[in-house]
Scaffold this motif. Sequence first.
Motif, PDB file in Angstrom:
ATOM      1  N   LEU A  23       0.807  -1.218   0.000  1.00 34.00           N
ATOM      2  CA  LEU A  23       0.000   0.000   0.000  1.00 34.00           C
ATOM      3  C   LEU A  23       0.842   1.272   0.000  1.00 34.00           C
ATOM      4  O   LEU A  23       0.515   2.231  -0.692  1.00 34.00           O
ATOM      5  CB  LEU A  23      -0.938   0.001   1.206  1.00 34.00           C
ATOM      6  N   LYS A  24       1.948   1.287   0.782  1.00 36.12           N
ATOM      7  CA  LYS A  24       2.777   2.497   0.839  1.00 36.12           C
ATOM      8  C   LYS A  24       3.355   2.831  -0.527  1.00 36.12           C
ATOM      9  O   LYS A  24       3.289   3.972  -0.990  1.00 36.12           O
ATOM     10  CB  LYS A  24       3.908   2.317   1.857  1.00 36.12           C
ATOM     11  N   ALA A  25       3.921   1.820  -1.173  1.00 35.37           N
ATOM     12  CA  ALA A  25       4.481   2.033  -2.512  1.00 35.37           C
ATOM     13  C   ALA A  25       3.388   2.396  -3.506  1.00 35.37           C
ATOM     14  O   ALA A  25       3.565   3.279  -4.354  1.00 35.37           O
ATOM     15  CB  ALA A  25       5.232   0.775  -2.971  1.00 35.37           C
ATOM     16  N   ALA A  26       2.245   1.716  -3.388  1.00 33.93           N
ATOM     17  CA  ALA A  26       1.138   1.969  -4.309  1.00 33.93           C
ATOM     18  C   ALA A  26       0.634   3.405  -4.197  1.00 33.93           C
ATOM     19  O   ALA A  26       0.364   4.069  -5.200  1.00 33.93           O
ATOM     20  CB  ALA A  26      -0.001   0.985  -4.038  1.00 33.93           C
ATOM     21  N   ILE A  27       0.524   3.894  -2.946  1.00 35.51           N
ATOM     22  CA  ILE A  27       0.041   5.267  -2.734  1.00 35.51           C
ATOM     23  C   ILE A  27       1.048   6.277  -3.275  1.00 35.51           C
ATOM     24  O   ILE A  27       0.681   7.250  -3.940  1.00 35.51           O
ATOM     25  CB  ILE A  27      -0.239   5.514  -1.233  1.00 35.51           C
ATOM     26  N   GLY A  28       2.340   6.040  -3.012  1.00 35.51           N
ATOM     27  CA  GLY A  28       3.392   6.949  -3.503  1.00 35.51           C
ATOM     28  C   GLY A  28       3.408   7.046  -5.015  1.00 35.51           C
ATOM     29  O   GLY A  28       3.430   8.149  -5.583  1.00 35.51           O
ATOM     30  N   VAL A  29       3.368   5.890  -5.673  1.00 36.08           N
ATOM     31  CA  VAL A  29       3.349   5.872  -7.140  1.00 36.08           C
ATOM     32  C   VAL A  29       2.053   6.474  -7.661  1.00 36.08           C
ATOM     33  O   VAL A  29       2.040   7.216  -8.649  1.00 36.08           O
ATOM     34  CB  VAL A  29       3.538   4.426  -7.666  1.00 36.08           C
ATOM     35  N   GLY A  30       0.953   6.167  -6.973  1.00 34.49           N
ATOM     36  CA  GLY A  30      -0.352   6.711  -7.377  1.00 34.49           C
ATOM     37  C   GLY A  30      -0.377   8.226  -7.341  1.00 34.49           C
ATOM     38  O   GLY A  30      -0.913   8.873  -8.250  1.00 34.49           O
ATOM     39  N   VAL A  31       0.226   8.803  -6.294  1.00 33.81           N
ATOM     40  CA  VAL A  31       0.296  10.267  -6.190  1.00 33.81           C
ATOM     41  C   VAL A  31       1.135  10.843  -7.331  1.00 33.81           C
ATOM     42  O   VAL A  31       0.761  11.848  -7.958  1.00 33.81           O
ATOM     43  CB  VAL A  31       0.881  10.697  -4.821  1.00 33.81           C
ATOM     44  N   GLY A  32       2.265  10.192  -7.624  1.00 29.15           N
ATOM     45  CA  GLY A  32       3.125  10.642  -8.729  1.00 29.15           C
ATOM     46  C   GLY A  32       2.409  10.608 -10.067  1.00 29.15           C
ATOM     47  O   GLY A  32       2.486  11.561 -10.853  1.00 29.15           O
ATOM     48  N   LEU A  33       1.693   9.517 -10.316  1.00 28.10           N
ATOM     49  CA  LEU A  33       0.924   9.403 -11.558  1.00 28.10           C
ATOM     50  C   LEU A  33      -0.185  10.448 -11.600  1.00 28.10           C
ATOM     51  O   LEU A  33      -0.478  11.024 -12.653  1.00 28.10           O
ATOM     52  CB  LEU A  33       0.316   8.000 -11.681  1.00 28.10           C
ATOM     53  N   GLY A  34      -0.793  10.695 -10.426  1.00 36.04           N
ATOM     54  CA  GLY A  34      -1.860  11.696 -10.348  1.00 36.04           C
ATOM     55  C   GLY A  34      -1.363  13.080 -10.714  1.00 36.04           C
ATOM     56  O   GLY A  34      -2.054  13.831 -11.423  1.00 36.04           O
ATOM     57  N   VAL A  35      -0.164  13.426 -10.241  1.00 36.92           N
ATOM     58  CA  VAL A  35       0.429  14.737 -10.567  1.00 36.92           C
ATOM     59  C   VAL A  35       0.683  14.844 -12.066  1.00 36.92           C
ATOM     60  O   VAL A  35       0.400  15.878 -12.693  1.00 36.92           O
ATOM     61  CB  VAL A  35       1.743  14.953  -9.775  1.00 36.92           C
ATOM     62  N   LEU A  36       1.209  13.758 -12.662  1.00 38.11           N
ATOM     63  CA  LEU A  36       1.484  13.747 -14.106  1.00 38.11           C
ATOM     64  C   LEU A  36       0.196  13.924 -14.902  1.00 38.11           C
ATOM     65  O   LEU A  36       0.135  14.712 -15.858  1.00 38.11           O
ATOM     66  CB  LEU A  36       2.168  12.426 -14.483  1.00 38.11           C
ATOM     67  N   VAL A  37      -0.849  13.204 -14.507  1.00 38.98           N
ATOM     68  CA  VAL A  37      -2.144  13.301 -15.183  1.00 38.98           C
ATOM     69  C   VAL A  37      -2.727  14.705 -15.022  1.00 38.98           C
ATOM     70  O   VAL A  37      -3.265  15.285 -15.980  1.00 38.98           O
ATOM     71  CB  VAL A  37      -3.122  12.234 -14.629  1.00 38.98           C
ATOM     72  N   LEU A  38      -2.592  15.264 -13.827  1.00 40.69           N
ATOM     73  CA  LEU A  38      -3.119  16.609 -13.560  1.00 40.69           C
ATOM     74  C   LEU A  38      -2.426  17.652 -14.430  1.00 40.69           C
ATOM     75  O   LEU A  38      -3.079  18.557 -14.972  1.00 40.69           O
ATOM     76  CB  LEU A  38      -2.942  16.958 -12.084  1.00 40.69           C
ATOM     77  N   LEU A  39      -1.125  17.501 -14.604  1.00 39.86           N
ATOM     78  CA  LEU A  39      -0.376  18.411 -15.489  1.00 39.86           C
ATOM     79  C   LEU A  39      -0.891  18.296 -16.919  1.00 39.86           C
ATOM     80  O   LEU A  39      -1.066  19.296 -17.621  1.00 39.86           O
ATOM     81  CB  LEU A  39       1.121  18.085 -15.452  1.00 39.86           C
ATOM     82  N   GLY A  40      -1.125  17.040 -17.357  1.00 36.40           N
ATOM     83  CA  GLY A  40      -1.650  16.816 -18.698  1.00 36.40           C
ATOM     84  C   GLY A  40      -3.002  17.459 -18.900  1.00 36.40           C
ATOM     85  O   GLY A  40      -3.290  18.035 -19.952  1.00 36.40           O
ATOM     86  N   ILE A  41      -3.847  17.380 -17.844  1.00 40.23           N
ATOM     87  CA  ILE A  41      -5.181  17.985 -17.920  1.00 40.23           C
ATOM     88  C   ILE A  41      -5.082  19.507 -17.994  1.00 40.23           C
ATOM     89  O   ILE A  41      -5.734  20.154 -18.821  1.00 40.23           O
ATOM     90  CB  ILE A  41      -6.037  17.566 -16.701  1.00 40.23           C
ATOM     91  N   LEU A  42      -4.234  20.088 -17.139  1.00 45.98           N
ATOM     92  CA  LEU A  42      -4.101  21.544 -17.091  1.00 45.98           C
ATOM     93  C   LEU A  42      -3.528  22.109 -18.389  1.00 45.98           C
ATOM     94  O   LEU A  42      -3.846  23.228 -18.789  1.00 45.98           O
ATOM     95  CB  LEU A  42      -3.206  21.955 -15.910  1.00 45.98           C
ATOM     96  N   LEU A  43      -2.665  21.319 -19.042  1.00 45.14           N
ATOM     97  CA  LEU A  43      -2.023  21.781 -20.285  1.00 45.14           C
ATOM     98  C   LEU A  43      -2.706  21.226 -21.530  1.00 45.14           C
ATOM     99  O   LEU A  43      -2.125  21.222 -22.614  1.00 45.14           O
ATOM    100  CB  LEU A  43      -0.539  21.373 -20.287  1.00 45.14           C
ATOM    101  N   SER A  44      -3.929  20.725 -21.364  1.00 41.75           N
ATOM    102  CA  SER A  44      -4.635  20.150 -22.517  1.00 41.75           C
ATOM    103  C   SER A  44      -4.983  21.241 -23.535  1.00 41.75           C
ATOM    104  O   SER A  44      -5.114  22.408 -23.151  1.00 41.75           O
ATOM    105  CB  SER A  44      -5.916  19.436 -22.054  1.00 41.75           C
ATOM    106  N   PRO A  45      -5.121  20.866 -24.825  1.00 44.98           N
ATOM    107  CA  PRO A  45      -5.129  19.476 -25.303  1.00 44.98           C
ATOM    108  C   PRO A  45      -3.745  18.874 -25.544  1.00 44.98           C
ATOM    109  O   PRO A  45      -3.586  17.662 -25.441  1.00 44.98           O
ATOM    110  CB  PRO A  45      -5.917  19.564 -26.610  1.00 44.98           C
ATOM    111  N   TRP A  46      -2.723  19.681 -25.861  1.00 48.01           N
ATOM    112  CA  TRP A  46      -1.438  19.068 -26.231  1.00 48.01           C
ATOM    113  C   TRP A  46      -0.795  18.332 -25.064  1.00 48.01           C
ATOM    114  O   TRP A  46      -0.194  17.265 -25.232  1.00 48.01           O
ATOM    115  CB  TRP A  46      -0.486  20.103 -26.819  1.00 48.01           C
ATOM    116  N   GLY A  47      -0.940  18.864 -23.840  1.00 44.39           N
ATOM    117  CA  GLY A  47      -0.370  18.195 -22.675  1.00 44.39           C
ATOM    118  C   GLY A  47      -1.012  16.840 -22.428  1.00 44.39           C
ATOM    119  O   GLY A  47      -0.343  15.849 -22.123  1.00 44.39           O
ATOM    120  N   TRP A  48      -2.334  16.800 -22.593  1.00 42.25           N
ATOM    121  CA  TRP A  48      -3.073  15.546 -22.407  1.00 42.25           C
ATOM    122  C   TRP A  48      -2.710  14.546 -23.487  1.00 42.25           C
ATOM    123  O   TRP A  48      -2.562  13.346 -23.211  1.00 42.25           O
ATOM    124  CB  TRP A  48      -4.568  15.828 -22.405  1.00 42.25           C
TER     125      TRP A  48
END
Length: 297
Positions: A24-49
């Motif tokens: 769970l600890k590793a899963a949450i850490g990686v999940g947060v990292g992926l979430g930040v990457l996805v959030l950046l893609g959303i904020l910079l859409s459409p090209w970022g997404w």
Amino acid sequence: MTEPEHHHRSMRMPKPKNNAGRNLKAAIGVGVGLGVLVLLGILLSPWGWYIVVSGAMAGATWEVGSRLKESGYHLPMPIMIIGGQAIVWLSWPFGTMGILASYVATVLVLMYFRIFYNGADKEARNYLRDTSVGIFVLTWIPLFGSFAAMLSLMENHSVPGTYFILTFMLCVISSDVGGYIAGVFFGSHPMAPLVSPKKSWEGFAGSVVLGSVTGALSVHFLLEHHWWLGVILGCALVVCATLGDLVESQFKRDLGIKDMSHLLPGHGGLMDRLDGMLPAAMVTWLILSVVSSSYPV
């Protein structure tokens, strides 16, 4: 036993019936990292997404292709990855016509080059098997993924395209969380014990409840549309995501592997995270297309 002690015991949380089966600890850490990457893609859409989605599709295709190669399948990976990128990126200027044209062209090239994979002077053994698996991978990853990419192109009235992607991601996360919690605490009736023993009907019900509630709230408050369309979205997304999970489980069972890779600690491989999201993206795009083109007056 004293009264306060009895009251304290009666207020305890129910014990989980099942093990989560992950760090769970590793899963949450990686999940947060992926979430930040996805959030950046959303904020910079459409090209970022599009960059986030196309990168994920390339990585997933390489990952699945590597596991297939280890099991004796022969796939021309440059064609798979380049063709997959064409399927995703051509959806930007040409929409579904771009997806269809690039998909058909990639399949044709794959069919042709697989004949000469071992050289022009050698027989093309297992041609039907390998070509079929190649078409399966192209459908499973970049074709489904291109619909996720196109969510960033949706826009109507005062509702920006980022809200459509956000609605999709919120529903996906809610489906995962609802299924995870209900499955761990209440799961006792396996959905497909020979394919995925840990997937239960209770977990599926949890996904449907939280997914449909999130869909209703997101469509009503973010997209400013009818809440009941959000319920349909949530339910359809959960069904497609569950089917996608089962498909990947059967794929791994055929190859005799537990995870697609160890790229994401606590999660497994990239495809272990995308398995349900990809088919869910297709039905999300379909329903949100109705939403974006028919606003209530």
